[in-house]
Scaffold this motif. Structure first.
Motif, PDB file in Angstrom:
ATOM      1  N   ASP A   1      12.016  14.814  -3.631  1.00  0.00           N
ATOM      2  CA  ASP A   1      11.391  14.019  -4.712  1.00  0.00           C
ATOM      3  C   ASP A   1      10.568  12.863  -4.155  1.00  0.00           C
ATOM      4  N   TYR A   2      10.966  12.405  -2.975  1.00  0.00           N
ATOM      5  CA  TYR A   2      10.390  11.163  -2.448  1.00  0.00           C
ATOM      6  C   TYR A   2       9.378  11.390  -1.330  1.00  0.00           C
ATOM      7  N   MET A   3       9.148  12.631  -0.969  1.00  0.00           N
ATOM      8  CA  MET A   3       8.166  12.904   0.098  1.00  0.00           C
ATOM      9  C   MET A   3       7.034  13.749  -0.451  1.00  0.00           C
ATOM     10  N   ASP A   4       5.831  13.260  -0.300  1.00  0.00           N
ATOM     11  CA  ASP A   4       4.660  13.910  -0.869  1.00  0.00           C
ATOM     12  C   ASP A   4       4.112  14.973   0.093  1.00  0.00           C
ATOM     13  N   VAL A   5       4.908  16.039   0.252  1.00  0.00           N
ATOM     14  CA  VAL A   5       4.466  17.182   1.074  1.00  0.00           C
ATOM     15  C   VAL A   5       4.824  18.451   0.301  1.00  0.00           C
ATOM     16  N   GLY A   6       4.329  19.588   0.781  1.00  0.00           N
ATOM     17  CA  GLY A   6       4.646  20.850   0.129  1.00  0.00           C
ATOM     18  C   GLY A   6       6.092  21.243   0.383  1.00  0.00           C
ATOM     19  N   GLY A   7       6.570  22.189  -0.406  1.00  0.00           N
ATOM     20  CA  GLY A   7       7.924  22.657  -0.173  1.00  0.00           C
ATOM     21  C   GLY A   7       8.550  23.231  -1.417  1.00  0.00           C
ATOM     22  N   VAL A   8       9.882  23.358  -1.393  1.00  0.00           N
ATOM     23  CA  VAL A   8      10.586  23.986  -2.516  1.00  0.00           C
ATOM     24  C   VAL A   8      12.044  23.531  -2.530  1.00  0.00           C
ATOM     25  N   TYR A   9      12.598  23.425  -3.729  1.00  0.00           N
ATOM     26  CA  TYR A   9      14.047  23.248  -3.860  1.00  0.00           C
ATOM     27  C   TYR A   9      14.666  24.640  -3.782  1.00  0.00           C
ATOM     28  N   ALA A  10      15.595  24.810  -2.876  1.00  0.00           N
ATOM     29  CA  ALA A  10      16.237  26.129  -2.780  1.00  0.00           C
ATOM     30  C   ALA A  10      17.504  26.140  -3.633  1.00  0.00           C
ATOM     31  N   LEU A  11      18.092  27.320  -3.763  1.00  0.00           N
ATOM     32  CA  LEU A  11      19.383  27.430  -4.439  1.00  0.00           C
ATOM     33  C   LEU A  11      20.480  26.874  -3.530  1.00  0.00           C
ATOM     34  N   HIS A  12      21.665  26.681  -4.074  1.00  0.00           N
ATOM     35  CA  HIS A  12      22.763  26.137  -3.284  1.00  0.00           C
ATOM     36  C   HIS A  12      23.099  27.076  -2.110  1.00  0.00           C
ATOM     37  N   GLY A  13      23.082  26.513  -0.918  1.00  0.00           N
ATOM     38  CA  GLY A  13      23.433  27.301   0.267  1.00  0.00           C
ATOM     39  C   GLY A  13      22.302  28.159   0.797  1.00  0.00           C
ATOM     40  N   ARG A  14      21.102  28.053   0.201  1.00  0.00           N
ATOM     41  CA  ARG A  14      20.027  28.984   0.580  1.00  0.00           C
ATOM     42  C   ARG A  14      18.836  28.283   1.223  1.00  0.00           C
ATOM     43  N   VAL A  15      19.056  27.140   1.810  1.00  0.00           N
ATOM     44  CA  VAL A  15      17.958  26.461   2.517  1.00  0.00           C
ATOM     45  C   VAL A  15      17.486  27.314   3.699  1.00  0.00           C
ATOM     46  N   VAL A  16      18.439  27.865   4.445  1.00  0.00           N
ATOM     47  CA  VAL A  16      18.076  28.593   5.668  1.00  0.00           C
ATOM     48  C   VAL A  16      17.245  29.849   5.372  1.00  0.00           C
ATOM     49  N   PRO A  17      17.690  30.738   4.452  1.00  0.00           N
ATOM     50  CA  PRO A  17      16.834  31.913   4.209  1.00  0.00           C
ATOM     51  C   PRO A  17      15.501  31.553   3.568  1.00  0.00           C
ATOM     52  N   THR A  18      15.475  30.483   2.756  1.00  0.00           N
ATOM     53  CA  THR A  18      14.198  30.093   2.132  1.00  0.00           C
ATOM     54  C   THR A  18      13.232  29.577   3.193  1.00  0.00           C
TER      55      THR A  18
ATOM     56  N   MET B   1       0.848  -1.206   0.000  1.00  0.00           N
ATOM     57  CA  MET B   1       0.000   0.000   0.000  1.00  0.00           C
ATOM     58  C   MET B   1       0.880   1.252   0.000  1.00  0.00           C
ATOM     59  N   LYS B   2       0.501   2.253  -0.771  1.00  0.00           N
ATOM     60  CA  LYS B   2       1.322   3.464  -0.868  1.00  0.00           C
ATOM     61  C   LYS B   2       1.191   4.279   0.422  1.00  0.00           C
ATOM     62  N   ASP B   3       2.335   4.631   0.968  1.00  0.00           N
ATOM     63  CA  ASP B   3       2.391   5.478   2.150  1.00  0.00           C
ATOM     64  C   ASP B   3       1.877   6.867   1.773  1.00  0.00           C
ATOM     65  N   GLU B   4       1.116   7.530   2.670  1.00  0.00           N
ATOM     66  CA  GLU B   4       0.573   8.846   2.297  1.00  0.00           C
ATOM     67  C   GLU B   4       1.669   9.898   2.137  1.00  0.00           C
ATOM     68  N   LEU B   5       2.877   9.613   2.675  1.00  0.00           N
ATOM     69  CA  LEU B   5       3.979  10.566   2.524  1.00  0.00           C
ATOM     70  C   LEU B   5       4.910  10.210   1.374  1.00  0.00           C
ATOM     71  N   ASP B   6       4.544   9.162   0.647  1.00  0.00           N
ATOM     72  CA  ASP B   6       5.407   8.642  -0.404  1.00  0.00           C
ATOM     73  C   ASP B   6       4.961   9.163  -1.765  1.00  0.00           C
ATOM     74  N   THR B   7       5.889   9.665  -2.571  1.00  0.00           N
ATOM     75  CA  THR B   7       5.503  10.131  -3.913  1.00  0.00           C
ATOM     76  C   THR B   7       5.382   8.976  -4.894  1.00  0.00           C
ATOM     77  N   GLY B   8       5.861   7.793  -4.493  1.00  0.00           N
ATOM     78  CA  GLY B   8       5.818   6.644  -5.391  1.00  0.00           C
ATOM     79  C   GLY B   8       7.055   6.547  -6.273  1.00  0.00           C
ATOM     80  N   LYS B   9       7.939   7.545  -6.179  1.00  0.00           N
ATOM     81  CA  LYS B   9       9.174   7.488  -6.988  1.00  0.00           C
ATOM     82  C   LYS B   9      10.210   6.639  -6.265  1.00  0.00           C
ATOM     83  N   LYS B  10      10.986   5.878  -7.016  1.00  0.00           N
ATOM     84  CA  LYS B  10      11.971   4.976  -6.426  1.00  0.00           C
ATOM     85  C   LYS B  10      13.283   5.731  -6.191  1.00  0.00           C
TER      86      LYS B  10
END
Ligand code: SF4
Ligand code: MG
Length: 281
Positions: free
Chosen positions: A58-75, A1-10
């Motif tokens: 890619d593997y977690m089915d929640v909201g969010g964003v890919y940040a630029l390199h080194g910019r996770v904290v300000p994002t 069964m697909k986990d609700e947090l799983d995007t289904g991508k391997k």
């Protein structure tokens, strides 16, 4: 069964990569927080940086964003300021955070925005095939320093403590139960909750077995009872070869005003609305 947090991508990290364990620990911690009624799937937001770790998004089915390199904290800081009702988890690498992103890291510790930062610290730029980062061991031969890294590494735990971070922890990626609990503790902390995770990159920086065997979980998840003691614990990680025991767990935890507490108008959702689009009206 697909986990609700799983995007289904391997997942397609290299065989034996610690990122597999970390993905499962993050999912497990988030799932437990949802089941306990502390959050819901729609409120969880993930920000990832550039590096092998980034695929977690890619593997977690929640909201969010890919940040630029080194910019996770300000994002992540911006997302939380835009909508303080969200539970934001920043996931970054050691090169990402302690090279390109170091100034953001120091100021987040100082300003205390309310989000969790997990740093996958394999002491190497893995995605770009094995260059030194600020946490690479001295004398280690890497792709960018084939005759050996001439510099002493930084100790991110000490930097976080001296910059005023309200939650500082060290985790061992392969200790699944302990790391899952640490992530839950961090997510439920009000303020900047920083976990530096020891992980291996079997391709460019495999674990040092001696250091692995020395890692020992602290007795509880409350943190040291003084900043001096927390600094002593953190210092053990400056020279891991010389320490008999290397602490993993919460080194320091304290209550402090968060960034939103300092700007109460940010938290007044009724007055200003919850969506970024409403700022544009
Ligand atoms: Fe993991 Fe290293 Fe492969 Fe990246 S290069 S996926 S960190 S083993
Ligand atoms: Mg790395």
């Amino acid at each position: 069964m697909k986990d609700e947090l799983d995007t289904g991508k391997k997942p397609n990290w290299c065989s034996g990569c610690s990122d597999y364990m970390l993905l499962s620990e993050i999912k497990s911690a988030v799932r437990k927080e949802i089941e306990s009624g502390n959050t819901d799937k729609e409120s969880v937001n993930i920000v990832t940086g550039v590096g092998c770790h980034g695929k977690v998004f890619d593997y977690m089915d929640v909201g969010g964003v890919y940040a630029l390199h080194g910019r996770v904290v300000p994002t992540a800081t911006g997302i939380k300021a835009g909508n303080p009702s969200l539970d934001v988890i920043g996931i970054a690498g050691d090169g990402d955070t302690y090279a390109e992103g170091m100034s953001h890291f120091v100021h987040a510790a100082r300003m205390n925005p309310d989000f969790t930062l997990l740093v996958f610290n394999n002491e190497v730029f893995a995605l770009t095939t094995g260059q030194s980062t600020p946490t690479t061991e001295k004398s280690k031969q890497t792709g960018s320093q084939p005759t050996g890294n001439p510099h002493d590494p930084v100790n991110p735990l000490k930097i976080a403590l001296s910059s005023g971070a309200s939650f500082v922890a060290r985790a061992d990626a392969k200790n699944v139960k302990h790391t899952t609990r640490l992530i839950r503790e961090a997510v439920s902390h009000d303020g900047f909750a920083f976990i530096d995770v020891a992980q291996q990159c079997p391709v460019y920086n495999p674990f040092d077995r001696e250091i692995e065997e020395k890692m020992s979980p602290l007795d509880d998840f409350t943190g040291a009872d003084s900043l001096e003691k927390a600094e002593e614990l953190a210092e053990k990680w400056s020279n891991p070869e010389e320490s008999n025991s290397l602490p993993i767990g919460v080194l320091w935890k304290e209550e402090k005003n968060t960034l939103c507490d300092k700007y109460p108008e940010l938290s007044n959702l009724e007055e200003r609305g919850t969506g970024w689009y409403q700022f544009r009206e």
